[in-house]
Each structure stands twice: as structure tokens, then as C-alpha cells.
Scaffold this motif. Sequence first.
Motif, short mmCIF file in Angstrom:
data_model
loop_
_atom_site.label_atom_id
_atom_site.label_comp_id
_atom_site.label_asym_id
_atom_site.label_seq_id
_atom_site.Cartn_x
_atom_site.Cartn_y
_atom_site.Cartn_z
N LEU A 213 12.06 -19.20 -5.49
CA LEU A 213 11.20 -19.29 -4.29
C LEU A 213 10.38 -20.57 -4.22
CD1 LEU A 213 10.01 -15.58 -4.32
CD2 LEU A 213 11.81 -16.60 -2.91
N ARG A 214 10.32 -21.34 -5.32
CA ARG A 214 9.59 -22.60 -5.35
C ARG A 214 8.17 -22.44 -4.84
NH1 ARG A 214 14.40 -26.76 -3.32
NH2 ARG A 214 15.89 -26.17 -4.94
N HIS A 215 7.45 -21.58 -5.54
CA HIS A 215 6.09 -21.23 -5.15
C HIS A 215 5.18 -22.44 -5.09
CE1 HIS A 215 1.95 -19.71 -6.47
NE2 HIS A 215 2.10 -19.28 -5.24
N ARG A 216 4.38 -22.47 -4.01
CA ARG A 216 3.35 -23.49 -3.86
C ARG A 216 2.01 -22.77 -3.81
NH1 ARG A 216 7.26 -25.06 -0.18
NH2 ARG A 216 6.12 -24.21 1.59
N PRO A 217 1.06 -23.12 -4.68
CA PRO A 217 -0.25 -22.46 -4.67
C PRO A 217 -0.89 -22.52 -3.29
CG PRO A 217 -0.01 -23.81 -6.63
CD PRO A 217 1.16 -24.14 -5.74
N ARG A 218 -1.81 -21.59 -3.04
CA ARG A 218 -2.43 -21.49 -1.73
C ARG A 218 -3.09 -22.79 -1.29
NH1 ARG A 218 -3.88 -17.08 1.39
NH2 ARG A 218 -2.07 -16.19 0.34
N ASP B 67 9.26 -21.64 -0.36
CA ASP B 67 10.15 -22.46 0.46
C ASP B 67 10.77 -21.62 1.58
OD1 ASP B 67 9.77 -24.85 -0.77
OD2 ASP B 67 11.79 -25.05 -1.56
N ASP B 68 11.21 -22.28 2.61
CA ASP B 68 11.83 -21.58 3.74
C ASP B 68 13.27 -21.21 3.37
OD1 ASP B 68 12.40 -20.49 6.16
OD2 ASP B 68 12.50 -22.38 7.26
N VAL B 69 13.40 -20.16 2.56
CA VAL B 69 14.71 -19.70 2.10
C VAL B 69 15.10 -18.46 2.90
CG1 VAL B 69 14.34 -20.57 -0.23
CG2 VAL B 69 13.67 -18.22 0.33
N ASP B 70 16.33 -18.02 2.73
CA ASP B 70 16.77 -16.76 3.32
C ASP B 70 16.14 -15.64 2.50
OD1 ASP B 70 18.44 -14.32 3.55
OD2 ASP B 70 19.71 -15.56 4.85
N ALA B 71 15.23 -14.88 3.09
CA ALA B 71 14.45 -13.89 2.34
C ALA B 71 15.32 -12.80 1.75
CB ALA B 71 13.38 -13.28 3.24
N LEU B 72 16.34 -12.36 2.49
CA LEU B 72 17.20 -11.30 1.98
C LEU B 72 18.02 -11.79 0.78
CD1 LEU B 72 18.42 -8.50 2.06
CD2 LEU B 72 20.03 -9.31 3.81
N ARG B 73 18.60 -12.96 0.91
CA ARG B 73 19.39 -13.50 -0.20
C ARG B 73 18.51 -13.74 -1.42
NH1 ARG B 73 23.57 -17.90 2.59
NH2 ARG B 73 24.73 -16.38 3.86
N ALA B 74 17.29 -14.19 -1.18
CA ALA B 74 16.37 -14.42 -2.29
C ALA B 74 16.02 -13.11 -2.98
CB ALA B 74 15.11 -15.12 -1.80
N LEU C 104 9.29 -11.99 -21.85
CA LEU C 104 10.37 -11.80 -20.87
C LEU C 104 9.81 -11.81 -19.45
CD1 LEU C 104 13.45 -11.08 -20.51
CD2 LEU C 104 12.69 -8.70 -20.36
N VAL C 105 8.73 -11.07 -19.23
CA VAL C 105 8.11 -11.02 -17.90
C VAL C 105 7.68 -12.42 -17.46
CG1 VAL C 105 6.10 -10.22 -16.60
CG2 VAL C 105 7.38 -8.61 -18.04
N ALA C 106 7.02 -13.15 -18.36
CA ALA C 106 6.56 -14.50 -18.02
C ALA C 106 7.72 -15.41 -17.65
CB ALA C 106 5.77 -15.08 -19.20
N THR C 107 8.82 -15.29 -18.39
CA THR C 107 10.00 -16.12 -18.11
C THR C 107 10.60 -15.78 -16.76
OG1 THR C 107 10.52 -16.34 -20.47
CG2 THR C 107 12.32 -16.70 -18.90
N TYR C 108 10.68 -14.49 -16.43
CA TYR C 108 11.31 -14.10 -15.17
C TYR C 108 10.41 -14.36 -13.97
CZ TYR C 108 15.71 -12.46 -16.95
OH TYR C 108 16.98 -12.43 -17.48
N VAL C 109 9.10 -14.34 -14.17
CA VAL C 109 8.21 -14.78 -13.09
C VAL C 109 8.46 -16.25 -12.78
CG1 VAL C 109 5.80 -15.28 -12.51
CG2 VAL C 109 6.40 -13.07 -13.51
N GLU C 110 8.65 -17.03 -13.83
CA GLU C 110 8.94 -18.45 -13.64
C GLU C 110 10.29 -18.63 -12.94
OE1 GLU C 110 9.46 -22.57 -16.27
OE2 GLU C 110 8.81 -20.71 -17.23
N TYR C 111 11.31 -17.88 -13.39
CA TYR C 111 12.64 -17.99 -12.78
C TYR C 111 12.61 -17.66 -11.29
CZ TYR C 111 14.98 -18.08 -17.39
OH TYR C 111 15.41 -18.40 -18.65
N ILE C 112 11.90 -16.58 -10.95
CA ILE C 112 11.95 -16.06 -9.58
C ILE C 112 10.91 -16.73 -8.68
CG2 ILE C 112 11.64 -14.00 -8.16
CD1 ILE C 112 12.74 -12.39 -10.61
N VAL C 113 9.65 -16.64 -9.07
CA VAL C 113 8.58 -17.13 -8.20
C VAL C 113 8.58 -18.66 -8.14
CG1 VAL C 113 6.09 -17.14 -7.79
CG2 VAL C 113 7.20 -15.06 -8.64
#
Length: 216
Positions: free
Chosen positions: A199-204, A155-162, A186-195
Motif C-alpha cells: 500500500l506504500r503508506h504515507r504518514p498523515r 497509493d492509489d491502488v486497486d483496493a480489492l486487489r490489494a 512476524l507481525v512487524a514484518t507483515y505490517v511492513e510487507y502490507i502497509v
Amino acid sequence: MATPDPAPARLEGLHGSRRDAILAAAAEYFAEQGYHSAGMRGIADSVGIKGASLYNHFTSKEEILYAIALKMTRVPVEEHLLVLDESGTPAERLTSLIDVHLRHLAVNRVEHLVSLRELSALTGEHRDRVLEYRKYYQRRVRDVIAAGIRAGEFDDVDALRAAVAALDLMNGVSWWLRDDHDIDALVATYVEYIVDGILRHRPRAESGTGDPTAHR
């Protein structure tokens, strides 16, 4: 973008398991006793060496604290950030960084916690050096997030704040993480939290063509 200046050579004179053992034991002692209550004799006892031997390596407890904080900031800059220069989309490279970042914290949880909690006890020069490394790491995370935004993956977020939010979220695990936690989960959970969350990741396939500058 240049990395911060290297640490003073004398603090890099101890290498390998011996140095790591001293810093790990000192960190445990600081965590239990509190930095301001700790003395060099107590630190030496916790390490299992004579006080005079400890002074051969470090001149003060502040220098030991600095070495701990430096380890927890310089190593990530020199080793973790390499994954951001590998091939892959911004989301893939950020996922790799989350993985190595959290695994490093899991192995060095006490040292990281002490370096966070006792930062204000460092002298101005030492504190500034540690903060240089932290800020550089933060900027590199910001840059990969910005590349993902340009590519339409995030998403078009503030990159620094993100970037700040993502790093604060990950670093916060040092306050509660225990040895029996499932680090893979833990890693899988935090990838979900962050990415997927911040950041609301959208696949390519959804984001369209990639960013030609993504791997710079």
C-alpha cells in the motif's frame, strides 16, 4: 453491509474447550492422514473418545471438516473485524487487523491449513457458507484500504486487489509457520510487507487531511 447468515444451530451446540479440543484433534488427524483417507473411527481415536460419542456431536467427517472451516472463517468475521470499527487512521486499523489475524493463525495453524487444503471436500452448501464469510472479510479489508486511499495515506491502488494480496500473504503463513516462530517479529514484518510495501503508506503529515468517512 450485512454479515453472512449464522451457522446452523446444531453445529454451535458444543462450546468451549471440549468442542475446541475435538476440532483441534480432528484437524491434526486430517492433516496427517488426509481428509479422504480419514474415517470416523480414526477421528474418534485421535480425539480420545468412543465412536458412538463422536456421532453424538457430528454425523459425518464432512460435518467435522465444516465445523473446522466455519471456526476459521466465522470467528475472524465476528471478532477480528471489530478492530476496523475502532478509532484511528485506516493504516492504524489495518495494522491492528494484521496483528489479530496473524496471531489467530498462529494459534490455529493446523485448523486453518486443513480448512484451506480441504475446502473442495465440503458439500456445496457448506462450501458456499464458508466462502460467504471469506468474501465478507475480504470486502471489509478492501473498504479500509479504500478509506486509506481516499485519505491519501495509501497509493492509489486497486483496493480489492490489494485486499486479496494482503490476505493471501497472511494466510500463506499457515503452510510454514511453526510453534517456535517469534509471532511479534512476524507481525512487524507483515505490517511492513502490507502497509508499507503493497500500500506504500504515507504518514498523515504527508497525506494531508484525513478522510471524513474513514471510521464508517
